[in-house]
Design a protein around this motif. Sequence first.
Motif, PDB file in Angstrom:
ATOM      1  N   ILE A   5       0.864  -1.183   0.000  1.00  0.00           N
ATOM      2  CA  ILE A   5       0.000   0.000   0.000  1.00  0.00           C
ATOM      3  C   ILE A   5       0.897   1.227   0.000  1.00  0.00           C
ATOM      4  CG2 ILE A   5      -1.771   1.274   1.269  1.00  0.00           C
ATOM      5  CD1 ILE A   5      -2.570  -1.477   2.498  1.00  0.00           C
ATOM      6  N   ILE A   6       0.634   2.136  -0.920  1.00  0.00           N
ATOM      7  CA  ILE A   6       1.442   3.352  -1.060  1.00  0.00           C
ATOM      8  C   ILE A   6       0.515   4.553  -1.029  1.00  0.00           C
ATOM      9  CG2 ILE A   6       3.029   4.635  -2.553  1.00  0.00           C
ATOM     10  CD1 ILE A   6       3.754   1.916  -3.842  1.00  0.00           C
ATOM     11  N   THR A   7       0.871   5.546  -0.228  1.00  0.00           N
ATOM     12  CA  THR A   7       0.125   6.804  -0.214  1.00  0.00           C
ATOM     13  C   THR A   7       1.105   7.958  -0.407  1.00  0.00           C
ATOM     14  OG1 THR A   7       0.268   7.070   2.185  1.00  0.00           O
ATOM     15  CG2 THR A   7      -1.666   5.916   1.323  1.00  0.00           C
ATOM     16  N   ALA A   8       0.620   9.004  -1.050  1.00  0.00           N
ATOM     17  CA  ALA A   8       1.457  10.180  -1.302  1.00  0.00           C
ATOM     18  C   ALA A   8       0.571  11.321  -1.786  1.00  0.00           C
ATOM     19  CB  ALA A   8       2.515   9.867  -2.356  1.00  0.00           C
ATOM     20  N   ILE A   9       1.174  12.487  -1.911  1.00  0.00           N
ATOM     21  CA  ILE A   9       0.451  13.603  -2.509  1.00  0.00           C
ATOM     22  C   ILE A   9       0.290  13.326  -4.002  1.00  0.00           C
ATOM     23  CG2 ILE A   9       1.136  15.315  -0.783  1.00  0.00           C
ATOM     24  CD1 ILE A   9       3.285  16.299  -2.750  1.00  0.00           C
ATOM     25  N   LYS A  10      -0.731  13.895  -4.578  1.00  0.00           N
ATOM     26  CA  LYS A  10      -1.078  13.660  -5.990  1.00  0.00           C
ATOM     27  C   LYS A  10       0.099  13.963  -6.933  1.00  0.00           C
ATOM     28  CE  LYS A  10      -4.118  13.200  -9.394  1.00  0.00           C
ATOM     29  NZ  LYS A  10      -4.318  11.889  -9.951  1.00  0.00           N
ATOM     30  N   GLU A  11       0.916  14.929  -6.567  1.00  0.00           N
ATOM     31  CA  GLU A  11       2.033  15.339  -7.426  1.00  0.00           C
ATOM     32  C   GLU A  11       3.054  14.222  -7.634  1.00  0.00           C
ATOM     33  OE1 GLU A  11       0.735  17.155  -4.994  1.00  0.00           O
ATOM     34  OE2 GLU A  11       0.114  19.006  -5.983  1.00  0.00           O
ATOM     35  N   PHE A  12       3.070  13.212  -6.765  1.00  0.00           N
ATOM     36  CA  PHE A  12       4.038  12.123  -6.878  1.00  0.00           C
ATOM     37  C   PHE A  12       3.514  10.942  -7.694  1.00  0.00           C
ATOM     38  CE2 PHE A  12       6.112  13.356  -2.550  1.00  0.00           C
ATOM     39  CZ  PHE A  12       6.808  14.382  -3.176  1.00  0.00           C
ATOM     40  N   PHE A  61      -2.127   3.820  -3.863  1.00  0.00           N
ATOM     41  CA  PHE A  61      -1.809   2.694  -4.741  1.00  0.00           C
ATOM     42  C   PHE A  61      -1.873   1.417  -3.917  1.00  0.00           C
ATOM     43  CE2 PHE A  61       0.154   6.052  -7.105  1.00  0.00           C
ATOM     44  CZ  PHE A  61       0.228   5.628  -8.420  1.00  0.00           C
ATOM     45  N   TYR A  62      -2.295   0.330  -4.534  1.00  0.00           N
ATOM     46  CA  TYR A  62      -2.187  -0.979  -3.898  1.00  0.00           C
ATOM     47  C   TYR A  62      -1.888  -2.013  -4.975  1.00  0.00           C
ATOM     48  CZ  TYR A  62      -7.217  -0.514  -4.860  1.00  0.00           C
ATOM     49  OH  TYR A  62      -8.432  -0.240  -5.436  1.00  0.00           O
ATOM     50  N   ALA A  63      -1.049  -2.976  -4.583  1.00  0.00           N
ATOM     51  CA  ALA A  63      -0.612  -3.982  -5.545  1.00  0.00           C
ATOM     52  C   ALA A  63      -0.210  -5.250  -4.813  1.00  0.00           C
ATOM     53  CB  ALA A  63       0.581  -3.463  -6.344  1.00  0.00           C
TER      54      ALA A  63
END
Length: 101
Positions: A5-12, A61-63
Motif C-alpha cells: 500500500i502506497i500513499t502520497a500527494i497527488k504530485e508524486f 496505490f495498492y498492488a
Amino acid sequence: MKLVIITAIKEFENDIKLQLKEADVKTFSFRDVTGYRDSTEDAVESNWFSSEMNQTESILFYAFVKKENVDMLFELIDNFNQQQESLSQIHVAVINIEKSN
C-alpha cells in the motif's frame, strides 16, 4: 505474495508509477483520495493558515507484489524520499498475504 500500500500527494503519481515499473510490479491499482492532517498541535508560527484540519489531494496505490520485489520497491521509495526538498514523502506499507486466489 505481499500486499503493498502506497500513499502520497497527488504530485508524486508519476514518480510512483515509475518506481513500480522499476521494481517489476506489472499490475497495480490506484485512486485519488483526500488526505487529512490534524495540525491543532503545531506551533502557531508553523501553522501559517491557522487551520486545524488541512486537506490534500492525495493518491493511494495498492498492488500484490512478489516477495522478491518488495525490498527493491522499498529501496526505490526510500531513495526518492531522501532526495525530496519538500516535507511530503511517499509512504509505503507491506502486508503478508496468507492465502489468495
